[in-house]
Motif scaffolding. Structure first.
Motif, mmCIF file in Angstrom:
data_model
loop_
_atom_site.group_PDB
_atom_site.id
_atom_site.type_symbol
_atom_site.label_atom_id
_atom_site.label_comp_id
_atom_site.label_asym_id
_atom_site.label_seq_id
_atom_site.Cartn_x
_atom_site.Cartn_y
_atom_site.Cartn_z
ATOM 1 N N VAL C 59 0.794 -1.094 0.100
ATOM 2 C CA VAL C 59 0.148 -0.038 -0.147
ATOM 3 C C VAL C 59 0.791 1.183 0.049
ATOM 4 O O VAL C 59 0.134 2.301 -0.129
ATOM 5 C CB VAL C 59 -1.013 0.152 1.165
ATOM 6 N N GLY C 60 2.246 1.117 0.042
ATOM 7 C CA GLY C 60 2.989 2.302 0.040
ATOM 8 C C GLY C 60 2.995 3.246 -1.282
ATOM 9 O O GLY C 60 2.738 4.551 -0.879
ATOM 10 N N GLY C 61 2.857 2.545 -2.413
ATOM 11 C CA GLY C 61 2.596 3.579 -3.505
ATOM 12 C C GLY C 61 1.422 4.167 -3.487
ATOM 13 O O GLY C 61 1.413 5.570 -3.989
ATOM 14 N N GLY C 62 0.275 3.541 -3.281
ATOM 15 C CA GLY C 62 -0.935 4.153 -3.392
ATOM 16 C C GLY C 62 -1.189 5.423 -2.321
ATOM 17 O O GLY C 62 -1.904 6.262 -2.204
ATOM 18 N N THR C 63 -0.492 5.065 -1.132
ATOM 19 C CA THR C 63 -0.301 6.150 -0.016
ATOM 20 C C THR C 63 0.257 7.284 -0.217
ATOM 21 O O THR C 63 -0.212 8.379 -0.033
ATOM 22 C CB THR C 63 0.220 5.318 1.405
ATOM 23 N N LEU C 64 1.470 7.129 -0.956
ATOM 24 C CA LEU C 64 1.936 8.103 -1.263
ATOM 25 C C LEU C 64 1.378 8.950 -2.392
ATOM 26 O O LEU C 64 1.468 10.427 -2.277
ATOM 27 C CB LEU C 64 3.527 7.773 -2.182
ATOM 28 N N ARG C 65 0.436 8.290 -3.332
ATOM 29 C CA ARG C 65 -0.056 8.903 -4.371
ATOM 30 C C ARG C 65 -1.351 9.796 -3.603
ATOM 31 O O ARG C 65 -1.444 10.992 -3.989
ATOM 32 C CB ARG C 65 -0.846 7.796 -5.162
ATOM 33 N N ASP C 66 -1.823 9.186 -2.730
ATOM 34 C CA ASP C 66 -2.910 9.880 -2.025
ATOM 35 C C ASP C 66 -2.518 11.331 -1.415
ATOM 36 O O ASP C 66 -3.138 11.998 -1.173
ATOM 37 C CB ASP C 66 -3.906 8.935 -1.047
ATOM 38 N N ASN C 71 -5.842 13.154 -1.400
ATOM 39 C CA ASN C 71 -6.912 12.408 -1.175
ATOM 40 C C ASN C 71 -6.957 11.733 0.427
ATOM 41 O O ASN C 71 -6.240 10.736 0.678
ATOM 42 C CB ASN C 71 -6.893 11.332 -2.115
ATOM 43 N N PHE C 72 -7.875 12.324 1.144
ATOM 44 C CA PHE C 72 -7.809 12.015 2.675
ATOM 45 C C PHE C 72 -9.101 11.447 3.155
ATOM 46 O O PHE C 72 -9.841 12.077 2.703
ATOM 47 C CB PHE C 72 -7.292 12.944 3.517
ATOM 48 N N PRO C 73 -9.297 10.757 3.995
ATOM 49 C CA PRO C 73 -8.182 9.678 4.642
ATOM 50 C C PRO C 73 -7.629 9.014 3.412
ATOM 51 O O PRO C 73 -8.253 8.325 2.483
ATOM 52 C CB PRO C 73 -8.669 8.832 5.518
ATOM 53 N N VAL C 74 -6.492 8.492 3.506
ATOM 54 C CA VAL C 74 -5.782 7.613 2.281
ATOM 55 C C VAL C 74 -6.408 6.254 2.019
ATOM 56 O O VAL C 74 -7.173 5.903 3.131
ATOM 57 C CB VAL C 74 -4.331 7.298 2.558
ATOM 58 N N PHE C 75 -6.273 5.592 0.857
ATOM 59 C CA PHE C 75 -7.160 4.588 0.474
ATOM 60 C C PHE C 75 -7.441 3.415 1.471
ATOM 61 O O PHE C 75 -8.466 3.123 1.675
ATOM 62 C CB PHE C 75 -6.942 4.154 -0.717
ATOM 63 N N TRP C 76 -6.363 3.251 1.971
ATOM 64 C CA TRP C 76 -6.359 1.844 2.907
ATOM 65 C C TRP C 76 -6.980 2.278 4.450
ATOM 66 O O TRP C 76 -7.516 1.294 5.126
ATOM 67 C CB TRP C 76 -5.002 1.235 3.169
ATOM 68 N N VAL C 77 -7.146 3.463 4.751
ATOM 69 C CA VAL C 77 -8.031 3.827 5.877
ATOM 70 C C VAL C 77 -9.462 3.721 5.444
ATOM 71 O O VAL C 77 -10.289 3.273 6.401
ATOM 72 C CB VAL C 77 -7.436 5.108 6.492
ATOM 73 N N ARG C 78 -9.683 4.137 4.255
ATOM 74 C CA ARG C 78 -11.239 3.880 3.964
ATOM 75 C C ARG C 78 -11.431 2.495 3.697
ATOM 76 O O ARG C 78 -12.743 1.909 4.273
ATOM 77 C CB ARG C 78 -11.324 4.607 2.561
ATOM 78 N N ASN C 79 -10.692 1.626 3.377
ATOM 79 C CA ASN C 79 -10.847 0.415 3.116
ATOM 80 C C ASN C 79 -9.610 -0.707 3.349
ATOM 81 O O ASN C 79 -8.820 -0.546 2.235
ATOM 82 C CB ASN C 79 -11.288 0.042 1.642
#
Lengths: 227, 227, 227
Positions: C59-66, C71-79
């Motif tokens: 999830v590191g790349g998608g977290t940096l992207r968000d 885009n908050f909260p970052v994607f893995w916090v949402r799901n």
């Protein structure tokens, strides 16, 4: 109560506990700062490195929490008090090492116990901030763990070491995760706010101290590439 | 003026200074990119590493600034010009090293002076961005320092080194902090905008060049674990 | 269509491709997690390190992207589903290494091909998320590359290594950049959504597999300081 802890400050016990919470946060911040300053000293950094590493351990976890949740500006920009406490603690560490006072503190495990107390408080308050930001229970518990252990990871990255929390084999992040999980569960059970807040902190502290005292921990995993 | 510098562009001196500011920002960006490309070369990275490290030094500090303050998307997503300048500079460094031109640039300290000029401008503009985002004076000065020195720290982390700014014992982050503090103080005194902007830059540059020339700097701290 | 891909889900081919996309995302997440767990094992980390490194690659790349886009909260916090898949994969790797099954997977290049497929999908979806957030074409392509390769860089930083993507000399980030560029170009040409989405993924995969098979890649740059 709808999923997030809100402490009413009008009965005496709650007031006392609120004071204890603040005290633990500052004790934890100082312990975190000491670990940063000591790591800087081990790497023979200069005064800038001592102060920066101390501040990063102290506010790194909370900064990651705020960034992942989208709470801006991050907490220490709004209120730099913790940063200043960490910087002053770091500068105080240097003369302390000359007098061997730091060695005495460490031999009595005062730094380690303070670190555990601070980490425990940061995990629970971090989980709480995540729930208040609308995170689900699983994500909130993970954010809580990051709040507690993220600063130490950032410290070790800047000191050019594999983060100790990933390699030490002790109960540290594991204790944080169990505590965050218990916190979320107690919230769901609508327990008394004082119980909801302090039971997870006590559990994290107990697991952490047991790990230090008895050497309990998690197994390590070694992998060698083969042909 | 209410705490944040707003430059009126209608008198000739101000216009000239605004041009000098932009020139210094690009000179600094190129110096930062060279330091990234050189660090990549020392670690025998590939072309991807050369470009990535150069870009990270050039935009890393400003990215950290925007993330901590909550300015989204971060500045180079809005305008990738600095990123492209850094990438092209990095690619130009490789043939330069073949011709020894880079060695000449370094022997004449042109890269170091350009780096100092760019860092000084980024510290002041970073502090200004933080104040504009509503940060208090102390936090804004710290954000300014991060804007100026953060890119170099990220470069050293990716090159798997202890960040030079934390260990070199030179006046670098210290110069940045003094400059940011002077900037905030001059703003509070409601001084002339040109003075407010350029005096801190001159101070940072002077301290930095004195550190390079006379070896002035901050003491280092060595700590060994005992018994 | 105005610059951002919107897939209509009512024809059978599109539905099949949507399923393939999700499958590739999970296959890629598992491959990323395996690379994190293996890196943790090489450094003899504990179970915490195995799970944390696996999750960071995934999830590191998608977290940096968000974070870069805001885009908050970052994607893995949402799901947190991807995070849980990564953690379970990491835990499954440990018994796999005892049975040599992991060695077989690696000898058949199944992990590398899965990694390439996942990376390719993350690059394209990351570019798409950036465009949807209002980024220009150049910045969106760069964000797409970061989405695909950022997790591996974070893994190597925590494992205290120079990131492989910056030093390996293979086509990896380069393949990602070419694919992101082709994606942006096809969008501008108003091509059929299926072509716009799948052609860049096929190109990234082909370049990546050719690099693995034939040793094609980017040159390295070595720089030594001279007098």
């Amino acid at each position: 109560m709808s999923g997030v802890l809100a402490v009413a400050a009008d009965d005496p016990l709650t007031s006392v506990m609120a004071v204890i919470q603040v005290v633990l946060e500052y004790v934890g911040t100082m312990a975190f700062a000491i670990s940063g300053a000591v790591a800087a000293g081990r790497k023979r950094m200069d005064l800038v490195g001592v102060v920066v590493l101390a501040c990063l351990v102290a506010v790194g976890g909370g900064t990651l929490r705020d960034v992942l949740l989208g709470n801006f500006p991050v907490f220490w920009v709004r209120n730099p008090t913790y940063l200043l406490v960490a910087a002053l603690t770091a500068l105080a560490v240097i003369p302390l090492t000359r007098t061997r006072a730091l060695d005495v503190l460490q031999r009595l495990h005062i730094v380690q116990v303070s670190d555990a107390a601070g980490m425990a408080v940061f995990v629970v308050t971090g989980t709480n901030v995540a729930l208040a930001a609308g995170a689900n229970e699983i994500s909130a518990a993970i954010i809580g763990v990051i709040s507690g252990v993220g600063g130490g990871i950032v410290r070790d990255i800047l000191a050019n070491e594999v983060p100790d929390v990933l390699r030490g084999g002790q109960f540290y992040a594991t204790a944080a995760l169990i505590g965050a999980g218990v916190y979320v569960a107690l919230l769901a059970l609508d327990a008394d706010p004082l119980i909801v807040f302090w039971i997870p902190i006590a559990i994290i502290l107990l697991i952490r101290l047991a790990s230090l005292r008895f050497g309990w921990g998690v197994p390590t995993f070694a992998y060698e590439d083969r042909g």
